[in-house]
Design a protein around this motif. Structure first.
Motif: not given
Length: 306
Positions: A100, A104, A127-128, A225
């Motif tokens: 993530l 980003r 995204l992960s 996250d």
């Protein structure tokens, strides 16, 4: 062409074990997926799946057909790649994944620019912070911070990234600043951990005078996250272990402070991971070259405050 489309749908259903998941992946409705499977079964004269209310598994015929169908699709992909290389006009779809925070900051913003240069290439970005099964998910390129464990994949190193332990000044004022890594274990400090189902590591590896050492740290919060962890650290909830480029702006404006600078976390390598055959695909090589240069430039800019 319709027959090849049916084969492609069948392969994704086998890999994802779900009609709806295959439909989402291929951007078609579950009804279309179901119809394509029925057409294929009618053409072959056999049943390809055992269906229950909870599970979808290939029959013996389906398993045999999947092996051959997969090879056919891979052969077509490589043939198309060879034509693209000769024509100098790469086209097609690339499936990309990244964590993530990394995705980003470095990857997502570069996708439009990449497509401006190569308008015939479509990029699907996922995204992960979870580990993604590249083969099962049909991923062409994964950008990762860490080591390569799957021997069936290939890796292109991009750059080594310094990691740091940081916490908010308010947290350090309330709990005291640790003077050694041993003070992080046993609940002496709140360490904010990145965790998700199936994750194997629940420790931090730090540089010590005797070499790298693992420390079993704990804390009242964890998340899947990494940006959530940064937010908690900024609010004074604990200590995080992060690539420096991700938190450098907060260090610079003194919202976070580096702790234990003499025993930092071991650096982590930013790398692109891909199935071996994919490097023969011109569009994959173009994306790797583009993103490698971009990531190096953006990370260096983040570290110097540009």
């Amino acid at each position: 062409m319709a027959y090849l489309d049916n084969i492609a749908v069948f392969v994704r259903v086998v890999e994802l074990s779900n009609l709806s998941a295959a439909g989402r992946d291929m951007r078609i409705s579950p009804a279309v997926v179901s119809n394509r499977i029925k057409e294929l079964e009618k053409h072959l004269g056999v049943r390809l799946f055992n269906r229950t209310t909870r599970q979808l598994t290939p029959t013996e015929h389906g398993t045999v057909f999947y092996a051959g169908a997969k090879q056919v699709l891979e052969a077509i992909t490589m043939a198309e790649a060879a034509v693209s290389a000769l024509s100098g006009q790469p086209r097609g779809t690339i499936r990309v994944t990244a964590p993530l925070g990394l995705g980003r900051r470095l990857i997502a913003s570069g996708i439009p620019e990449f497509r401006d240069k190569y308008p015939d290439i479509e990029v699907r970005l996922r995204l992960s912070d979870h580990d993604v099964d590249m083969m099962k998910e049909g991923i062409d390129v994964a950008f990762r911070l860490g080591v390569l464990e799957d021997s069936s994949l290939r890796m292109r190193g991009i750059m080594n990234c310094e990691r740091v332990l940081v916490a908010a000044p308010a947290y350090l004022e309330a709990r005291g600043e640790p003077t050694g890594p041993d003070q992080l274990v046993g609940g002496g400090h709140d360490c904010l951990m990145l965790r998700y189902p199936g994750m194997r590591e629940h420790f931090w590896t730090l540089k010590t005078p005797s070499g790298p050492a693992k420390f079993e740290v704990r804390g009242p919060f964890d998340s899947d996250d990494g940006d959530v962890l940064t937010g908690w650290a900024l609010s004074g909830r604990g200590i995080i272990n992060k690539p420096r480029f991700e938190v450098e702006p907060f260090i610079r404006d003194r919202r976070l402070k580096v702790i234990l600078p003499d025993t930092p976390p071991i650096p982590v390598q930013l790398a692109a991971v891909y199935p071996h055959k994919k490097l023969q695909d011109p569009k994959v090589r173009l994306l790797l070259d583009f993103m490698a240069e971009r990531c190096q430039r953006l990370i260096n800019n983040l570290l110097v405050g540009k």
